[in-house]
Design a protein around this motif. Structure first.
Motif, PDB file in Angstrom:
ATOM      1  N   LEU A  82       6.345  96.219  12.376  1.00  0.00           N
ATOM      2  CA  LEU A  82       6.869  95.774  13.679  1.00  0.00           C
ATOM      3  C   LEU A  82       6.050  94.604  14.212  1.00  0.00           C
ATOM      4  O   LEU A  82       6.593  93.633  14.740  1.00  0.00           O
ATOM      5  N   GLU A  83       4.735  94.716  14.060  1.00  0.00           N
ATOM      6  CA  GLU A  83       3.883  93.647  14.576  1.00  0.00           C
ATOM      7  C   GLU A  83       4.117  92.363  13.793  1.00  0.00           C
ATOM      8  O   GLU A  83       4.157  91.266  14.351  1.00  0.00           O
ATOM      9  N   LEU A  85       6.856  91.503  12.614  1.00  0.00           N
ATOM     10  CA  LEU A  85       8.134  90.967  13.100  1.00  0.00           C
ATOM     11  C   LEU A  85       8.032  90.492  14.544  1.00  0.00           C
ATOM     12  O   LEU A  85       9.027  90.169  15.166  1.00  0.00           O
ATOM     13  N   LEU A  86       6.814  90.531  15.079  1.00  0.00           N
ATOM     14  CA  LEU A  86       6.544  90.025  16.428  1.00  0.00           C
ATOM     15  C   LEU A  86       7.183  90.832  17.544  1.00  0.00           C
ATOM     16  O   LEU A  86       7.299  90.369  18.665  1.00  0.00           O
ATOM     17  N   LEU A  87       7.635  92.035  17.221  1.00  0.00           N
ATOM     18  CA  LEU A  87       8.220  92.850  18.284  1.00  0.00           C
ATOM     19  C   LEU A  87       7.127  93.469  19.130  1.00  0.00           C
ATOM     20  O   LEU A  87       7.328  93.846  20.259  1.00  0.00           O
ATOM     21  N   TRP A  88       5.965  93.590  18.500  1.00  0.00           N
ATOM     22  CA  TRP A  88       4.935  94.439  19.098  1.00  0.00           C
ATOM     23  C   TRP A  88       3.692  93.620  19.325  1.00  0.00           C
ATOM     24  O   TRP A  88       2.588  94.100  19.224  1.00  0.00           O
ATOM     25  N   ARG A  89       3.898  92.303  19.558  1.00  0.00           N
ATOM     26  CA  ARG A  89       2.725  91.447  19.520  1.00  0.00           C
ATOM     27  C   ARG A  89       1.909  91.595  20.788  1.00  0.00           C
ATOM     28  O   ARG A  89       2.351  91.197  21.829  1.00  0.00           O
ATOM     29  N   HIS A  90       0.727  92.161  20.716  1.00  0.00           N
ATOM     30  CA  HIS A  90      -0.114  91.919  21.862  1.00  0.00           C
ATOM     31  C   HIS A  90      -1.352  91.212  21.436  1.00  0.00           C
ATOM     32  O   HIS A  90      -1.879  91.454  20.399  1.00  0.00           O
ATOM     33  N   ALA A 212       0.348 109.301  18.180  1.00  0.00           N
ATOM     34  CA  ALA A 212      -1.033 109.165  17.701  1.00  0.00           C
ATOM     35  C   ALA A 212      -1.151 107.920  16.814  1.00  0.00           C
ATOM     36  O   ALA A 212      -2.102 107.148  16.937  1.00  0.00           O
ATOM     37  N   ALA A 213      -0.156 107.719  15.954  1.00  0.00           N
ATOM     38  CA  ALA A 213      -0.172 106.545  15.061  1.00  0.00           C
ATOM     39  C   ALA A 213      -0.193 105.257  15.878  1.00  0.00           C
ATOM     40  O   ALA A 213      -0.948 104.333  15.577  1.00  0.00           O
ATOM     41  N   SER A 214       0.620 105.200  16.945  1.00  0.00           N
ATOM     42  CA  SER A 214       0.679 103.964  17.730  1.00  0.00           C
ATOM     43  C   SER A 214      -0.643 103.719  18.455  1.00  0.00           C
ATOM     44  O   SER A 214      -1.124 102.597  18.525  1.00  0.00           O
ATOM     45  N   MET A 215      -1.258 104.788  18.962  1.00  0.00           N
ATOM     46  CA  MET A 215      -2.542 104.629  19.660  1.00  0.00           C
ATOM     47  C   MET A 215      -3.636 104.168  18.699  1.00  0.00           C
ATOM     48  O   MET A 215      -4.431 103.281  19.010  1.00  0.00           O
ATOM     49  N   SER A 221      -6.139  97.730  15.222  1.00  0.00           N
ATOM     50  CA  SER A 221      -5.702  96.431  14.703  1.00  0.00           C
ATOM     51  C   SER A 221      -5.568  95.378  15.794  1.00  0.00           C
ATOM     52  O   SER A 221      -5.730  94.195  15.539  1.00  0.00           O
ATOM     53  N   ASP A 222      -5.242  95.783  17.008  1.00  0.00           N
ATOM     54  CA  ASP A 222      -5.039  94.789  18.062  1.00  0.00           C
ATOM     55  C   ASP A 222      -6.266  94.615  18.932  1.00  0.00           C
ATOM     56  O   ASP A 222      -6.585  93.505  19.349  1.00  0.00           O
ATOM     57  N   LEU A 223      -6.929  95.715  19.250  1.00  0.00           N
ATOM     58  CA  LEU A 223      -8.002  95.630  20.238  1.00  0.00           C
ATOM     59  C   LEU A 223      -9.376  95.402  19.610  1.00  0.00           C
ATOM     60  O   LEU A 223     -10.125  94.539  20.038  1.00  0.00           O
ATOM     61  N   ILE A 224      -9.706  96.181  18.588  1.00  0.00           N
ATOM     62  CA  ILE A 224     -11.047  96.076  18.004  1.00  0.00           C
ATOM     63  C   ILE A 224     -11.353  94.669  17.471  1.00  0.00           C
ATOM     64  O   ILE A 224     -12.440  94.155  17.716  1.00  0.00           O
ATOM     65  N   PRO A 225     -10.407  94.000  16.762  1.00  0.00           N
ATOM     66  CA  PRO A 225     -10.734  92.654  16.276  1.00  0.00           C
ATOM     67  C   PRO A 225     -11.176  91.697  17.390  1.00  0.00           C
ATOM     68  O   PRO A 225     -12.038  90.844  17.173  1.00  0.00           O
TER      69      PRO A 225
END
Length: 261
Positions: A82-83, A85-90, A212-215, A221-225
């Motif tokens: 999803l990410e 595909l840019l649907l979930w880009r934060h 749980a998977a989404s959290m 992948s989005d926050l820690i980097p």
């Protein structure tokens, strides 16, 4: 209070709180420091909610734990796709790769990149609503913890989105209104989740595994980097303390509200 009332309250509070705080951070000159602090805290809250609450609860109410961990694994893979595909880009800071084109466009695209952000955000908020509903259907305390973790990570995300909307030609009022409208998707997700799961209770455990998977995915992948961009020792100590604080908040809520079905 009924489960539905809890779901509505949490969805509305999560939406309003994240949008209100995000806008105030985005318009604040020192916002980047605050956003960095919030990101570290949100990582702890998300990981705490996933590993201390959502997963144990899901494993407790299922007869097939192996199937559940498989769903968790599959969920992480799906969020990755999803990410892509840019649907979930934060991305919480204005200068990240995903946002490069946005910052360099003049406003001639009439906020097309802004529209992508709003669409992605609306989809994301809707899913958040379903996850909040699922958590409350399983256990009220799990619902509260999930709503807090989701709100904690929505604030830096919405602040980042707000800045992008302003950059792609939205006025402040327009950006706020767009964020508010996409935030209402949380309430619709919550309602749909409640009425769907009332009929299909066997889906509660698998959806908790997806939650749980989404959290885990968002945190890792989005926050820690974004934390690795500040490698100096002082920043690292602050990040670790804030992550522990995030986990601790979730653990305390769980410990004090007690576990009951």
């Amino acid at each position: 209070m009924s489960v539905l009332a809890w779901i509505m309250l949490a969805s509305v509070a999560s939406g309003l709180l994240s949008i209100g705080l995000a806008a105030s951070f985005a318009l604040n000159v020192r916002s980047e420091r605050w956003i960095n602090i919030l990101i570290s805290y949100a990582i702890g809250a998300l990981l705490g909610a996933a590993f201390l609450n959502a997963l144990p609860e899901a494993l407790e109410i299922t007869d097939t734990p192996k199937q559940l961990t498989f769903i968790l694994l599959l969920g992480i893979l799906v969020f990755f796709i999803l990410e892509k595909l840019l649907l979930w880009r934060h991305c919480h800071l204005a200068e990240c790769e995903a946002h490069e084109p946005v910052l360099h466009t003049n406003n001639s695209d009439h906020g097309r990149s802004g529209m992508m952000i709003i669409l992605g955000d609306t989809f994301h908020n809707f899913v958040d609503g379903v996850l909040i509903a699922t958590a409350f259907m399983a256990d009220i305390q799990l619902g509260i913890v999930t709503a807090i973790a989701i709100t904690a990570h929505e604030i830096p995300q919405e602040a980042g989105d707000f800045i992008i909307l302003l950059n792609s030609g939205f006025t402040r009022a327009g950006a706020l209104w767009a964020n508010f409208l996409s935030g209402t998707a949380t309430v619709f997700g919550g309602l749909l989740g409640y009425f769907m799961l009332n009929q299909l209770e066997h889906l509660i455990a698998p959806i908790l595994a997806v939650a749980a998977a989404s959290m885990i995915y968002v945190a890792m992948s989005d926050l820690i980097p974004s934390l690795h961009k500040r490698p100096e020792i002082g920043a690292t100590v602050q990040q670790v303390l804030l992550i522990v604080l995030g986990i601790g908040t979730i653990w305390l809520i769980g410990a004090f509200s007690g576990h009951h079905h």
